[in-house]
Design an enzyme around this catalytic site. Structure first.
Site, PDB file in Angstrom:
ATOM      1  N   LYS A  79       0.848  -1.191   0.000  1.00 33.78           N
ATOM      2  CA  LYS A  79       0.000   0.000   0.000  1.00 33.78           C
ATOM      3  C   LYS A  79       0.889   1.250   0.000  1.00 33.78           C
ATOM      4  O   LYS A  79       1.919   1.292   0.674  1.00 33.78           O
ATOM      5  CB  LYS A  79      -0.872  -0.026   1.270  1.00 33.78           C
ATOM      6  CG  LYS A  79      -1.729   1.206   1.491  1.00 33.78           C
ATOM      7  CD  LYS A  79      -2.934   1.206   0.617  1.00 33.78           C
ATOM      8  CE  LYS A  79      -3.699   2.527   0.694  1.00 33.78           C
ATOM      9  NZ  LYS A  79      -4.667   2.673  -0.412  1.00 33.78           N
ATOM     10  N   GLY A 129      -8.567   6.778  -0.963  1.00 27.44           N
ATOM     11  CA  GLY A 129      -7.871   8.052  -0.744  1.00 27.44           C
ATOM     12  C   GLY A 129      -6.538   7.889  -0.055  1.00 27.44           C
ATOM     13  O   GLY A 129      -6.122   8.739   0.731  1.00 27.44           O
ATOM     14  N   CYS A 161      -2.534   8.525  -8.444  1.00 25.07           N
ATOM     15  CA  CYS A 161      -3.778   8.167  -7.756  1.00 25.07           C
ATOM     16  C   CYS A 161      -4.884   9.179  -8.066  1.00 25.07           C
ATOM     17  O   CYS A 161      -4.693  10.377  -7.898  1.00 25.07           O
ATOM     18  CB  CYS A 161      -3.565   8.109  -6.246  1.00 25.07           C
ATOM     19  SG  CYS A 161      -5.081   7.631  -5.397  1.00 25.07           S
ATOM     20  N   ASN A 209      -2.862   2.944 -13.393  1.00 26.49           N
ATOM     21  CA  ASN A 209      -3.650   3.072 -12.168  1.00 26.49           C
ATOM     22  C   ASN A 209      -5.146   3.063 -12.522  1.00 26.49           C
ATOM     23  O   ASN A 209      -5.511   2.876 -13.684  1.00 26.49           O
ATOM     24  CB  ASN A 209      -3.266   4.357 -11.430  1.00 26.49           C
ATOM     25  CG  ASN A 209      -3.376   4.221  -9.923  1.00 26.49           C
ATOM     26  OD1 ASN A 209      -4.345   3.654  -9.426  1.00 26.49           O
ATOM     27  ND2 ASN A 209      -2.404   4.721  -9.192  1.00 26.49           N
ATOM     28  N   THR A 210      -5.980   3.296 -11.522  1.00 25.42           N
ATOM     29  CA  THR A 210      -7.432   3.256 -11.748  1.00 25.42           C
ATOM     30  C   THR A 210      -7.901   4.463 -12.577  1.00 25.42           C
ATOM     31  O   THR A 210      -7.244   5.497 -12.627  1.00 25.42           O
ATOM     32  CB  THR A 210      -8.166   3.259 -10.403  1.00 25.42           C
ATOM     33  OG1 THR A 210      -7.715   4.370  -9.638  1.00 25.42           O
ATOM     34  CG2 THR A 210      -7.910   1.982  -9.635  1.00 25.42           C
ATOM     35  N   GLY A 248      -4.280  -3.754 -14.171  1.00 26.31           N
ATOM     36  CA  GLY A 248      -5.611  -3.410 -14.653  1.00 26.31           C
ATOM     37  C   GLY A 248      -6.361  -4.624 -15.144  1.00 26.31           C
ATOM     38  O   GLY A 248      -6.165  -5.073 -16.278  1.00 26.31           O
ATOM     39  N   GLY A 266      -4.625  -7.123  -8.677  1.00 26.57           N
ATOM     40  CA  GLY A 266      -5.216  -6.154  -7.759  1.00 26.57           C
ATOM     41  C   GLY A 266      -6.562  -6.617  -7.257  1.00 26.57           C
ATOM     42  O   GLY A 266      -6.658  -7.492  -6.384  1.00 26.57           O
TER      43      GLY A 266
HETATM   44  C1  FMN Z   1      -9.059  -0.712  -2.800  1.00 29.47           C
HETATM   45  C2  FMN Z   1      -7.935  -0.274  -3.692  1.00 29.47           C
HETATM   46  C3  FMN Z   1      -6.888   0.470  -3.144  1.00 29.47           C
HETATM   47  C4  FMN Z   1      -5.823   0.884  -3.956  1.00 29.47           C
HETATM   48  N1  FMN Z   1      -4.804   1.597  -3.399  1.00 29.47           N
HETATM   49  C5  FMN Z   1      -3.725   1.947  -4.161  1.00 29.47           C
HETATM   50  C6  FMN Z   1      -2.596   2.608  -3.584  1.00 29.47           C
HETATM   51  O1  FMN Z   1      -2.529   2.870  -2.378  1.00 29.47           O
HETATM   52  N2  FMN Z   1      -1.578   2.932  -4.418  1.00 29.47           N
HETATM   53  C7  FMN Z   1      -1.588   2.647  -5.758  1.00 29.47           C
HETATM   54  O2  FMN Z   1      -0.615   2.956  -6.466  1.00 29.47           O
HETATM   55  N3  FMN Z   1      -2.645   2.001  -6.323  1.00 29.47           N
HETATM   56  C8  FMN Z   1      -3.693   1.651  -5.558  1.00 29.47           C
HETATM   57  N4  FMN Z   1      -4.746   0.976  -6.128  1.00 29.47           N
HETATM   58  C9  FMN Z   1      -4.718   0.645  -7.567  1.00 29.47           C
HETATM   59  C10 FMN Z   1      -4.241  -0.799  -7.804  1.00 29.47           C
HETATM   60  O3  FMN Z   1      -2.918  -0.999  -7.372  1.00 29.47           O
HETATM   61  C11 FMN Z   1      -4.324  -1.155  -9.305  1.00 29.47           C
HETATM   62  O4  FMN Z   1      -3.468  -0.311 -10.024  1.00 29.47           O
HETATM   63  C12 FMN Z   1      -5.737  -1.012  -9.851  1.00 29.47           C
HETATM   64  O5  FMN Z   1      -6.666  -1.517  -8.931  1.00 29.47           O
HETATM   65  C13 FMN Z   1      -5.908  -1.721 -11.188  1.00 29.47           C
HETATM   66  O6  FMN Z   1      -5.660  -3.095 -11.072  1.00 29.47           O
HETATM   67  P1  FMN Z   1      -6.839  -4.197 -10.895  1.00 29.47           P
HETATM   68  O7  FMN Z   1      -7.836  -3.921 -11.973  1.00 29.47           O
HETATM   69  O8  FMN Z   1      -6.140  -5.495 -11.038  1.00 29.47           O
HETATM   70  O9  FMN Z   1      -7.422  -3.982  -9.538  1.00 29.47           O
HETATM   71  C14 FMN Z   1      -5.817   0.554  -5.336  1.00 29.47           C
HETATM   72  C15 FMN Z   1      -6.871  -0.200  -5.877  1.00 29.47           C
HETATM   73  C16 FMN Z   1      -7.914  -0.623  -5.074  1.00 29.47           C
HETATM   74  C17 FMN Z   1      -9.030  -1.438  -5.692  1.00 29.47           C
END
Ligand code: FMN
Length: 326
Positions: free
Chosen positions: A67, A95, A153, A215-216, A266, A288
């Site tokens: 994290k 956040g 982020c 990232n998201t 992703g 993720g």
């Molecule tokens: C609940 C949650 C918390 C996340 N927290 C972070 C974070 O602290 N730092 C970060 O770089 N990405 C964070 N992400 C993004 C994930 O690392 C990842 O890039 C994103 O979810 C896309 O991958 P996925 O589709 O496999 O989940 C978070 C994602 C989720 C769902």
């Protein structure tokens, strides 16, 4: 024993009743660092790596990304902070809630799963100085392999997207951090910038060892009955299977733009997803949101990739990297 447990093993696998299977090598090497598999955990979906130890076998993982840590503690956003979408997606507005680097060093650092897999600590900040201050403190930990700089982020008002969309700011952060560490330095770029190459090139020139794509995506859901948004912050970051085509495109574009390893992030949920991302140019595959639904996903996904390779006569997973025919 699964054949990837020793990286490269065994013909005469018991699952086939002793019939010879092709030797399978899941390892990947990036900038001189060998990972026993391309699978990594995505930041924010695996805590600091200790929470899953009692339920999950870490052998399939090439590494974990923790994290994101900031210089000061962050409480994160008001609830609700997570909702699901049709199609298996997730929108979160956590956040960047985290204890801050000092508290991490006092309490959490001893829980890092040292010796089980490679460990990368994610760093976030609102300014160059915040990134470097966190990194300098983390440099005191001997057992870690490197860092991932989160310059992307979407769930924070300052920093995040505004820094991550500016190639000059990204380059400054990467250059300043590069100057402070010899460890592996990945940089997680935003999916929101209209063009990948300028950001990717800026990070590469400034000394990144790898780029995490991506990232998201900013998204929202509405509860029509209540006429209210589903998240306390109205919008959040979209992840899970619906993000996969976007991430595939970002991985592909980054791999065409720079000669650096790319960590895909992703929507990866099964072995075929992993194979496709490798073909698109990824060397690392971050899991993720899938970990919330299936904490055993790393072993399953590696088995599925191995089965795909068996069917297609591929002995080394690394041979698939960038193998897309266009
Ligand atoms: C609940 C949650 C918390 C996340 N927290 C972070 C974070 O602290 N730092 C970060 O770089 N990405 C964070 N992400 C993004 C994930 O690392 C990842 O890039 C994103 O979810 C896309 O991958 P996925 O589709 O496999 O989940 C978070 C994602 C989720 C769902």
């Amino acid at each position: 024993m699964p054949r990837w447990a020793g990286l490269r093993c065994a013909v005469g696998d018991t699952r086939t009743g002793g019939a010879a299977l092709m030797p399978f090598d899941a390892s990947v090497t990036m900038r001189g660092l060998t990972f026993r598999s391309p699978l990594l955990t995505g930041s924010g979906t695996f805590g600091y790596g200790d929470e899953f130890l009692s339920v999950m076998d870490y052998a399939p993982l090439g590494g974990i990304v923790t994290k994101s840590l900031s210089i000061r503690p962050r409480e994160g956003n008001p609830p609700p902070r997570i909702c699901e979408t049709p199609g298996g997606g997730v929108i979160n507005s956590i956040g960047l809630a985290n204890p801050g680097v000092e508290a991490f060093l006092k309490t959490k650092v001893k829980s890092l799963p040292v010796g089980t897999t490679r460990i990368f600590l994610s760093i976030v900040g609102d300014t160059v100085e915040e990134f470097t201050a966190v990194l300098e403190k983390l440099e005191t930990i001997p057992e870690i392999d490197g860092y991932e700089l989160n310059v992307s982020c979407p769930n924070v008002k300052k920093g995040g997207l505004s820094i991550g969309g500016d190639q000059v700011a990204v380059a400054e952060i990467v250059r300043a951090c590069r100057g402070l560490t010899k460890r592996f330095l990945a940089v997680k770029l935003t999916p929101h910038h209209p063009s990948v190459p300028p950001l990717a090139e800026a990070a590469a020139k400034a000394g990144a060892d790898a780029l995490t794509m991506t990232n998201t995506l900013v998204a929202m859901m509405i509860d029509a009955e209540k006429r209210r948004p589903m998240l306390g912050t109205v919008t959040g970051g979209y992840s899970g299977p619906p993000l996969k085509p976007v991430a595939l495109a970002k991985v592909w574009q980054a791999s065409q733009a720079v000669d650096l390893p790319i960590w895909a992030s992703g929507g990866i949920s099964d072995g075929l997803d992993g194979i496709e991302f490798l073909m698109a140019g990824a060397s690392g595959l971050q899991l993720g949101s899938i970990l919330f639904a299936d904490p055993y996903a790393p072993a399953r996904i590696l088995r599925e990739m191995e089965a795909w390779c068996d069917r297609h006569g591929v002995a080394r997973l690394a041979d698939l990297i960038g193998s897309l025919r266009t």
